[in-house]
Design a protein around this motif. Sequence first.
Motif, PDB file in Angstrom:
ATOM      1  N   GLN A  58      10.956   6.671  -1.278  1.00  0.00           N
ATOM      2  CA  GLN A  58      10.747   5.797  -0.558  1.00  0.00           C
ATOM      3  C   GLN A  58      10.745   4.350  -1.195  1.00  0.00           C
ATOM      4  O   GLN A  58      11.201   3.374  -0.700  1.00  0.00           O
ATOM      5  CB  GLN A  58       9.288   5.884   0.183  1.00  0.00           C
ATOM      6  CG  GLN A  58       8.641   4.960   0.779  1.00  0.00           C
ATOM      7  CD  GLN A  58       7.596   3.809   0.005  1.00  0.00           C
ATOM      8  OE1 GLN A  58       6.882   4.405  -0.920  1.00  0.00           O
ATOM      9  NE2 GLN A  58       7.651   2.506  -0.023  1.00  0.00           N
ATOM     10  N   ARG A 112       8.329  11.207   3.746  1.00  0.00           N
ATOM     11  CA  ARG A 112       6.840  11.840   4.015  1.00  0.00           C
ATOM     12  C   ARG A 112       6.350  11.618   2.465  1.00  0.00           C
ATOM     13  O   ARG A 112       6.838  11.035   1.540  1.00  0.00           O
ATOM     14  CB  ARG A 112       6.797  13.316   4.466  1.00  0.00           C
ATOM     15  CG  ARG A 112       7.376  13.554   5.773  1.00  0.00           C
ATOM     16  CD  ARG A 112       7.175  14.884   6.058  1.00  0.00           C
ATOM     17  NE  ARG A 112       7.755  15.064   7.202  1.00  0.00           N
ATOM     18  CZ  ARG A 112       7.009  14.748   8.513  1.00  0.00           C
ATOM     19  NH1 ARG A 112       5.732  14.192   8.324  1.00  0.00           N
ATOM     20  NH2 ARG A 112       7.599  15.034   9.690  1.00  0.00           N
ATOM     21  N   ASP A 113       5.063  11.618   2.503  1.00  0.00           N
ATOM     22  CA  ASP A 113       4.340  11.264   1.173  1.00  0.00           C
ATOM     23  C   ASP A 113       4.717  11.755   0.019  1.00  0.00           C
ATOM     24  O   ASP A 113       4.930  11.179  -0.818  1.00  0.00           O
ATOM     25  CB  ASP A 113       2.706  11.749   1.287  1.00  0.00           C
ATOM     26  CG  ASP A 113       2.193  10.874   2.467  1.00  0.00           C
ATOM     27  OD1 ASP A 113       2.564   9.715   2.524  1.00  0.00           O
ATOM     28  OD2 ASP A 113       1.053  11.305   2.923  1.00  0.00           O
ATOM     29  N   ASN A 120       0.720  -1.223   0.181  1.00  0.00           N
ATOM     30  CA  ASN A 120       0.038   0.047   0.026  1.00  0.00           C
ATOM     31  C   ASN A 120       0.915   1.497  -0.139  1.00  0.00           C
ATOM     32  O   ASN A 120       2.155   1.194  -0.342  1.00  0.00           O
ATOM     33  CB  ASN A 120      -0.932   0.022   1.287  1.00  0.00           C
ATOM     34  CG  ASN A 120      -1.738  -1.445   1.310  1.00  0.00           C
ATOM     35  OD1 ASN A 120      -2.223  -1.561   0.061  1.00  0.00           O
ATOM     36  ND2 ASN A 120      -1.879  -1.843   2.351  1.00  0.00           N
ATOM     37  N   ASP A 121      -0.017   2.493   0.358  1.00  0.00           N
ATOM     38  CA  ASP A 121       0.853   3.686   0.171  1.00  0.00           C
ATOM     39  C   ASP A 121       1.586   4.131   1.399  1.00  0.00           C
ATOM     40  O   ASP A 121       1.568   3.407   2.348  1.00  0.00           O
ATOM     41  CB  ASP A 121      -0.261   4.917   0.078  1.00  0.00           C
ATOM     42  CG  ASP A 121      -1.109   4.821  -1.279  1.00  0.00           C
ATOM     43  OD1 ASP A 121      -0.298   4.217  -2.294  1.00  0.00           O
ATOM     44  OD2 ASP A 121      -2.284   5.041  -1.102  1.00  0.00           O
ATOM     45  N   TRP A 122       2.439   4.861   1.151  1.00  0.00           N
ATOM     46  CA  TRP A 122       3.565   5.334   2.467  1.00  0.00           C
ATOM     47  C   TRP A 122       2.829   6.126   3.154  1.00  0.00           C
ATOM     48  O   TRP A 122       2.486   7.387   2.931  1.00  0.00           O
ATOM     49  CB  TRP A 122       4.718   6.126   1.655  1.00  0.00           C
ATOM     50  CG  TRP A 122       5.981   6.269   2.731  1.00  0.00           C
ATOM     51  CD1 TRP A 122       6.085   7.556   3.180  1.00  0.00           C
ATOM     52  CD2 TRP A 122       6.648   5.298   3.244  1.00  0.00           C
ATOM     53  NE1 TRP A 122       7.390   7.251   4.216  1.00  0.00           N
ATOM     54  CE2 TRP A 122       7.582   5.850   4.308  1.00  0.00           C
ATOM     55  CE3 TRP A 122       6.611   3.901   3.337  1.00  0.00           C
ATOM     56  CZ2 TRP A 122       8.623   5.505   5.023  1.00  0.00           C
ATOM     57  CZ3 TRP A 122       7.502   3.263   4.078  1.00  0.00           C
ATOM     58  CH2 TRP A 122       8.565   4.005   4.934  1.00  0.00           C
ATOM     59  N   THR A 123       2.465   5.766   4.505  1.00  0.00           N
ATOM     60  CA  THR A 123       1.706   6.332   5.472  1.00  0.00           C
ATOM     61  C   THR A 123       2.648   6.750   6.671  1.00  0.00           C
ATOM     62  O   THR A 123       3.543   6.570   6.960  1.00  0.00           O
ATOM     63  CB  THR A 123       0.626   5.603   5.755  1.00  0.00           C
ATOM     64  OG1 THR A 123       1.059   4.525   6.759  1.00  0.00           O
ATOM     65  CG2 THR A 123      -0.283   5.321   4.663  1.00  0.00           C
ATOM     66  N   GLU A 124       1.926   7.756   7.418  1.00  0.00           N
ATOM     67  CA  GLU A 124       2.531   8.350   8.852  1.00  0.00           C
ATOM     68  C   GLU A 124       2.841   6.874   9.520  1.00  0.00           C
ATOM     69  O   GLU A 124       3.724   6.737  10.388  1.00  0.00           O
ATOM     70  CB  GLU A 124       1.793   9.197   9.532  1.00  0.00           C
ATOM     71  CG  GLU A 124       2.434   9.698  10.812  1.00  0.00           C
ATOM     72  CD  GLU A 124       3.531  10.410  10.358  1.00  0.00           C
ATOM     73  OE1 GLU A 124       3.579  10.898   9.170  1.00  0.00           O
ATOM     74  OE2 GLU A 124       4.359  10.757  11.435  1.00  0.00           O
ATOM     75  N   THR A 125       1.879   5.722   9.655  1.00  0.00           N
ATOM     76  CA  THR A 125       2.213   4.618  10.422  1.00  0.00           C
ATOM     77  C   THR A 125       3.428   3.892   9.942  1.00  0.00           C
ATOM     78  O   THR A 125       4.192   3.511  10.917  1.00  0.00           O
ATOM     79  CB  THR A 125       0.877   3.527  10.268  1.00  0.00           C
ATOM     80  OG1 THR A 125      -0.210   4.468  10.576  1.00  0.00           O
ATOM     81  CG2 THR A 125       1.089   2.506  11.106  1.00  0.00           C
ATOM     82  N   LYS A 126       3.847   3.987   8.614  1.00  0.00           N
ATOM     83  CA  LYS A 126       4.982   3.169   8.173  1.00  0.00           C
ATOM     84  C   LYS A 126       6.158   3.870   8.695  1.00  0.00           C
ATOM     85  O   LYS A 126       7.104   3.165   8.931  1.00  0.00           O
ATOM     86  CB  LYS A 126       4.801   3.098   6.736  1.00  0.00           C
ATOM     87  CG  LYS A 126       3.920   2.117   6.287  1.00  0.00           C
ATOM     88  CD  LYS A 126       3.918   2.041   4.925  1.00  0.00           C
ATOM     89  CE  LYS A 126       2.969   1.004   4.248  1.00  0.00           C
ATOM     90  NZ  LYS A 126       3.021   0.538   2.739  1.00  0.00           N
ATOM     91  N   ARG A 127       6.273   5.480   8.579  1.00  0.00           N
ATOM     92  CA  ARG A 127       7.103   6.058   9.120  1.00  0.00           C
ATOM     93  C   ARG A 127       7.267   5.585  10.645  1.00  0.00           C
ATOM     94  O   ARG A 127       8.704   5.451  10.856  1.00  0.00           O
ATOM     95  CB  ARG A 127       6.846   7.507   8.999  1.00  0.00           C
ATOM     96  CG  ARG A 127       6.863   8.026   7.441  1.00  0.00           C
ATOM     97  CD  ARG A 127       6.595   9.583   7.534  1.00  0.00           C
ATOM     98  NE  ARG A 127       7.656  10.278   8.101  1.00  0.00           N
ATOM     99  CZ  ARG A 127       7.497  11.369   9.116  1.00  0.00           C
ATOM    100  NH1 ARG A 127       6.444  11.306   9.387  1.00  0.00           N
ATOM    101  NH2 ARG A 127       8.665  11.802   9.631  1.00  0.00           N
TER     102      ARG A 127
END
Length: 553
Positions: free
Chosen positions: A345, A338-339, A244-251
Motif C-alpha cells: 500500500q 488489505r491490512d 494514518n493506517d490503511w483501513t477499510e474506509t480507505k479501501r
Amino acid sequence: MDTTTQLKLETLLWAVLTVAFIFVTSVGTGLIARSVARRLHLSRAEQRRIFWGFTFAGPWIVGFLIFVVGPALASFYYSFTDYKLGGTQEFVGFENYRRLILGEASFGRRFHVAMWNSLYYAAIGVPLQLLASLGMAILLNRNVRGLRVFRLIFYVPVILAGGPALLLAWRYMLTGNGGFINTVLRGLADAIPPFDWVYRSFIYGIEGFNGFYAGVARGDAIGPLAYTFPALIAAIGLLTLMPNDWTETKRKRARLFAEIIGVVVFGLFFARVVAGADLQPMLGGNPGVIAKYVTLGSAISDPTSMEYLEEGFGAEWLSPLWMWFSVIGLFVALSFLRDPKAKAQRYLVYGGLVFFNLILISSVIDAFRFFNAFSSIAAESGGPVYHFALFRTATAAWPDTTRVPLWMTSELWSKPALILITMWSSGAGMLIFLAALKSVPASLYESAEVDGASKVQQFFYITLPSITPAIFYNLVIGTIAALQTFDAIYQLRAPTNEDSLASAAYFLFQRTFQQLQIGEGSAVSWILVVIIVGLTALQFRYSSWVNYESSEG
C-alpha cells in the motif's frame, strides 16, 4: 345565427365533448383494469374496488398518456429525423446525435457552449446556493426578536424571483456603470483600503477563471493541460489516502474514486462511440511523452508552427485517455489492498503520488510554453490572439481602481450575475434546511457541551451529520434545476450576452420553437434527459455519506 352566438355554441359543444371524452376514457380505464383483475382470478369485491379506483384515477391516467407519454414518444421518434416544422420528415438515424455530440456545424458548436454553461451553473451555482440556504437557515434557527419578519424577508424572493419585473430590477442594479451594486462595492473599496485589495483580487480571479472557461467551452486547444486534470485528481485522491493506517474506509474511498472516474470516462467514451467518432485519436499517440514529463521535460517539439500547435501537437501525444485509465487502475489496485499488505500500500500510494505530481508539475510548466507559443506566433504575424483570448485579456494586467464588474454586458460576468440572482432566491432550500435543523435533538448539543465541545465542533460533528438528508435533497433538486435553467436566461438575455448565458434548455427552446428544427431540438432534449438521469443516478449511487438514522433519532 350571428358569429358571436355561433362561437358560443362551438365552445359549448367542445366543452361537452371534452367532458364526454373524459367520462368515456375514465370508465374505459376502469373496465380494462377490472378485466386484468378478472384474469388474475381476484374476487368480485376486489374487482369492483379496482374498477372504481381506476375509473376515478382515469382523468389523470389519460391526461398523463396524452400530454406526457405521447409527446415524449413523438419527440424520441423526431430525434432520429431531419424534420423542420412545415417540411417533410426524413429518417436520418443517429445523425442529429452525432453532430451535436461531436459539435459539428454552427449549431453543434453552440450546443457544446450551451452544455458547458449548464455544467457551469450546476458545478458552481449549486454549491453556492447550498451555502446560502444553509447560512440563512442557521440564522433563522436562532431565537432572536422579529424572527418571523426575517423568515418573510428571506422567503419572499422565492415567490418573486421569476417575475419579469424583479429580473428587470436586477438588470438595472447590475448595470456596469452607475448600477446600485457596483456603486456600493466601489464606495466600500474607496472607503476601506483592505476591501479595495480584496475587491480587485475578486475581479481579477473571476475574470481570469471565466476567460479560461470560455476558451475551454469554445474548444480552444488546451495542450499539456489535458494531462494536468487527471494528474491533479490522482494527486488529490492519493493525499486523502496517505494519513494514518490503511483501513477499510480507505479501501472504500479508493474504490469510490475509481468508480466515479470510470463512470465519467466511460460515459464520454460511449457518447463518442454512439456518435460514430474516430476513436484512433482517443486511443493512440506516443507513450514517450510520459518519459519526458516524469523527467520534467517538454513535449513541445515545434513551438514555431501554428499548424503543429493546433493539430499535430495533440496527435503526437499519448492520448490523455490512457492517463485517466492509469488513475482508475491505481485506485482499483488500492481498493484490493488489505491490512497485511501495508508495505505494498505504501509503495503504491507514495509511488503514485510522486508519479502524478511529476506529471502535474511538468504539464503545467509545458502549458505555459504552449500558451506562450501561440502568443509569439500571433505577435510575429500581427494577427489576433484568438487562443484563450478572453483569458489573456483578463489576466494581462492587475485591475486598476476604475475597473468594475460588467455584470450583464460582459461574457466574463454574465454567468456569475445569473448565479448571484439565483442565490438571492435560495429560500426554498432554506426551508428544507430549517426543518432539518429543528429536528436535531437538543440532547446531543447538551451532551456535547458537557464534554466541552466548542460551537464549531458541535456544528461539524453534530449539526452537519444530522442534516445530511436535507443536504442531499437540496443537492439533487438543485442540480436538476441548474441543468434546466431557462426562464431567467430568457428574460435577461441581450445580444451582448445571449451566447454566454445560453443553457442547454435555452438552446433547446431556440432550436425547436424559434428555428422550428424539431428533429435537432428533440435530440437535444434526449441528450439532456440522459445527462440529468445519469447525474442523478450517480448522486444516489454515491450517497452513502447521507446519515438517515441520526435524522430520525
